[in-house]
Design a protein around this motif. Structure first.
Motif, short mmCIF file in Angstrom:
data_model
loop_
_atom_site.label_atom_id
_atom_site.label_comp_id
_atom_site.label_asym_id
_atom_site.label_seq_id
_atom_site.Cartn_x
_atom_site.Cartn_y
_atom_site.Cartn_z
N ARG A 60 32.98 73.22 38.99
CA ARG A 60 32.65 72.04 39.79
C ARG A 60 33.84 71.75 40.69
NH1 ARG A 60 29.06 67.47 39.33
NH2 ARG A 60 29.97 65.61 40.27
N GLU A 62 35.07 69.11 43.83
CA GLU A 62 34.76 67.89 44.58
C GLU A 62 35.80 67.68 45.67
OE1 GLU A 62 34.64 64.60 41.86
OE2 GLU A 62 33.13 65.53 40.58
N LEU A 64 36.95 64.35 47.97
CA LEU A 64 36.79 62.90 48.17
C LEU A 64 35.59 62.35 47.38
CD1 LEU A 64 37.59 62.61 52.00
CD2 LEU A 64 39.13 62.22 50.05
N GLY A 65 35.43 62.84 46.18
CA GLY A 65 34.37 62.33 45.31
C GLY A 65 33.01 62.96 45.57
N GLN A 66 32.90 63.80 46.60
CA GLN A 66 31.61 64.45 46.90
C GLN A 66 31.60 65.87 46.33
OE1 GLN A 66 29.25 62.60 48.69
NE2 GLN A 66 30.78 60.99 48.47
N GLY A 92 47.32 67.38 54.75
CA GLY A 92 46.70 68.29 53.81
C GLY A 92 45.36 67.79 53.31
N GLU A 94 42.71 67.87 49.75
CA GLU A 94 42.78 68.03 48.29
C GLU A 94 41.39 68.23 47.71
OE1 GLU A 94 45.56 65.55 45.88
OE2 GLU A 94 43.74 64.82 44.94
N TRP A 96 39.27 68.49 43.87
CA TRP A 96 39.29 68.40 42.41
C TRP A 96 38.52 69.60 41.87
CZ3 TRP A 96 41.20 66.55 38.11
CH2 TRP A 96 40.43 66.60 36.94
N ASP A 139 42.01 70.09 37.37
CA ASP A 139 43.22 69.84 38.16
C ASP A 139 42.83 69.74 39.64
OD1 ASP A 139 45.87 69.43 38.74
OD2 ASP A 139 46.57 71.29 37.82
N THR A 140 43.80 69.33 40.43
CA THR A 140 43.56 69.30 41.87
C THR A 140 44.30 70.46 42.53
OG1 THR A 140 45.40 67.75 42.00
CG2 THR A 140 43.19 66.82 42.10
N VAL A 142 45.83 71.36 46.52
CA VAL A 142 46.11 70.76 47.82
C VAL A 142 46.45 71.88 48.80
CG1 VAL A 142 47.51 69.08 49.07
CG2 VAL A 142 47.08 68.76 46.64
N LYS B 193 44.26 62.34 38.28
CA LYS B 193 44.15 63.19 39.47
C LYS B 193 42.74 63.14 40.04
CE LYS B 193 47.76 66.59 38.51
NZ LYS B 193 48.00 68.00 38.15
N SER B 197 41.71 61.76 43.63
CA SER B 197 41.20 62.75 44.60
C SER B 197 40.19 62.10 45.54
CB SER B 197 40.62 63.97 43.88
OG SER B 197 39.36 63.66 43.31
N ARG B 198 39.74 60.88 45.22
CA ARG B 198 38.85 60.15 46.13
C ARG B 198 39.61 59.55 47.31
NH1 ARG B 198 37.06 56.17 41.75
NH2 ARG B 198 36.54 54.89 43.55
N VAL B 199 40.94 59.54 47.22
CA VAL B 199 41.75 58.97 48.31
C VAL B 199 42.19 60.11 49.22
CG1 VAL B 199 43.81 57.63 48.86
CG2 VAL B 199 42.61 57.23 46.69
N ARG B 201 44.25 62.51 51.56
CA ARG B 201 45.70 62.70 51.62
C ARG B 201 46.30 61.90 52.78
NH1 ARG B 201 47.80 65.41 47.11
NH2 ARG B 201 49.63 65.97 48.34
N GLY B 311 35.02 57.59 48.52
CA GLY B 311 33.77 58.13 47.98
C GLY B 311 33.31 57.41 46.72
N ALA B 312 32.22 57.93 46.18
CA ALA B 312 31.69 57.38 44.93
C ALA B 312 32.59 57.79 43.79
CB ALA B 312 30.28 57.89 44.69
#
Ligand code: ZN
Ligand code: ZN
Lengths: 151, 313
Positions: A60, A62, A64-66, A92, A94, A96, A139-140, A142, B193, B197-199, B201, B311-312
């Motif tokens: 999975r 994502e 920005l949450g999408q 940059g 990022e 997830w 983890d993320t 970048v 994290k 990640s919704r924020v 950069r 985001g959500a």
């Protein structure tokens, strides 16, 4: 650590070989977010390419949450996902990443997942994520436009 | 306390143990009680409990909610520290009274500075106006290391080893507790994290009251912009204009007050800059509604992701 890295890196490199790519192109992509790259991509279109040293049970990604990728038991050696409308700002971008890998029984080096940001006319930017003891990754990654690439 | 007569079997077992103790040269009173730990910061109280588990008794000398930059131990605090086996400090110069405390403690009490296991960040010149207190000036060590989750994991490992030196009989247990806690911190870090990640950069500018978030910013790719300090004293109008210009230039949507500090000044900055006010952050790790490290982190990260994330969830 260095030894483990070399051991794990070899199969990663192999995954990038021409054979593996051809194989991936022949495999019909399941319905989800994975699409075959279009013949004439736009000049600045970005996409992700993801591959691993072991089977990917679940993946999975994502932004920005999408959801960018959400798949289970991926049969092909690499997965690509287009990122329509995404630009790479100086600060940059990022992602997830959540995955579980299934290394072959007795495989000694820790399994790893490579995440590449592909943009036309540029070298792909690659980040490597290592699994924890349970074969999981959470983890993320970048990517910076001017950063030198990670191994 | 069990007052019932012991059964014959237990009685004979007890007798054997007592005889063994006597032969070993140690009476039952020499069997080690709990390790007594006195802590100098509310987050150190939680850390001591996480790492010490059932082998320690923990006395927090600073109550959650007290101002960490103004705390000074009372004479009863000093007495409690003297009767402890270990005094657990946050370190990195936060406890400016530590040399005074050290000189009053006997050689039996070990002072452990948890922050010494964490790579330091120096207070930068750009934060010169809004440091926490005169003791933490530009060029000195920034003491707010617990905003780094990976830092807390290093501290837990270190404290586990130090507890083991003070109480060798339980050294293995302390190390195991620290390792287990480290895994929970890894999970907490992954949660943080993902929330952050919704924020974007490009939107990672954290505008707060005082310069407390450098470790957070380093760990999660933010830039720190303290704009008000700790006191309610009015900030010079020239600096205020500069702060507002910075906020607008960086496209900041939300700025954050701090619990217990200078809310009025931050509110007036938000109003002048026409930006939103986020939920109040716990800048100094001392708050009555977040007495565990996990609650502290979840509070702050939740507030920052809600204030700056698009985001959500
Ligand atoms: Zn201070
Ligand atoms: Zn502070």
């Amino acid at each position: 650590m260095a030894m483990a890295f070399l051991l794990a890196w070899w199969p990663l490199q192999r995954l990038l070989s021409t054979d593996a790519r051809d194989e991936a192109a022949d495999t019909p992509a399941p319905v989800m977010t994975v699409e075959a790259p279009s013949a004439e991509p736009e000049a600045d279109s970005l996409s992700l390419r993801i591959y691993a040293t072991a089977g990917i049970d679940r993946l999975r990604v994502e932004h920005l949450g999408q959801v960018v990728v959400d798949r289970e038991r991926i049969p092909e050696p690499e997965t690509t996902a287009p990122l329509p409308g995404l630009v790479l700002p100086p600060e940059g971008v990022e992602f997830w990443v959540e995955a579980s890998l299934s290394p072959a029984p007795g495989a000694s080096p820790r399994a790893a997942l490579a995440v590449e940001l592909i943009s036309d006319g540029h070298e792909p930017l690659r980040r490597t994520l290592w699994t924890d003891d349970a074969g999981g990754i959470a983890d993320t990654v970048v990517f910076h436009p001017d950063a030198t690439d990670q191994p | 306390m069990n007052t019932q007569p012991l059964p014959r079997r237990s009685l004979s077992l007890w007798f054997q143990v007592v005889v063994a103790c006597a032969l070993w040269g140690a009476g039952p009173t020499a069997v080690r009680a709990e390790l007594k730990v006195a802590t100098l910061h509310p987050l150190m109280t939680d850390l001591a409990k996480q790492v010490g588990g059932s082998h320690v008794s923990v006395t927090g000398l600073m109550s959650p909610g007290e101002n960490i930059h103004q705390f000074s131990p009372s004479s009863s605090d000093m007495a409690a520290a003297r009767s402890a086996d270990v005094v657990l400090a946050s370190g990195k110069g936060l406890e400016t009274y530590l040399p005074r405390l050290r000189s009053t403690l006997g050689s039996a009490t070990r002072i452990v500075e948890a922050g010494s296991a964490v790579p330091s960040i120096k207070i930068s010149a750009k934060d010169a106006l809004f440091v926490c207190c005169p003791q933490h000036a530009v060029g000195g060590l920034d003491p707010h290391w617990w905003h780094s989750i990976s830092g807390m994991k290093k501290a837990a490992t270190f404290v586990g080893k130090e507890f083991g030196k003070a109480d060798p009989a339980n050294a293995k247990a302390y190390q195991a507790n620290a390792a287990a806690y480290g895994q929970r911190l890894d999970a907490l870090s992954a949660w943080a994290k993902r929330e952050l990640s919704r924020v974007p950069r490009s939107g990672r500018v954290l505008v707060t009251g005082h310069a407390a978030f450098a470790y957070f910013c380093k760990e999660f790719g933010f830039r720190s912009l303290p704009v008000a300090g700790l006191s309610e004293e009015s900030v010079g109008s020239q600096y205020l204009a500069e702060a507002i210009a910075q906020i607008q230039k960086n496209g900041v949507r939300t700025i954050f007050p701090e619990q217990g500090n200078n809310t009025r000044a931050i509110s007036s900055v938000a109003k002048s800059a026409s930006v939103g006010l986020g939920r109040a952050l716990i800048a100094d790790g001392s708050a009555s509604e977040a007495t565990t490290y996990e609650a502290f982190i979840r509070h702050n990260i939740g507030a920052i992701a809600a204030g700056l994330g698009g985001g959500a969830s």
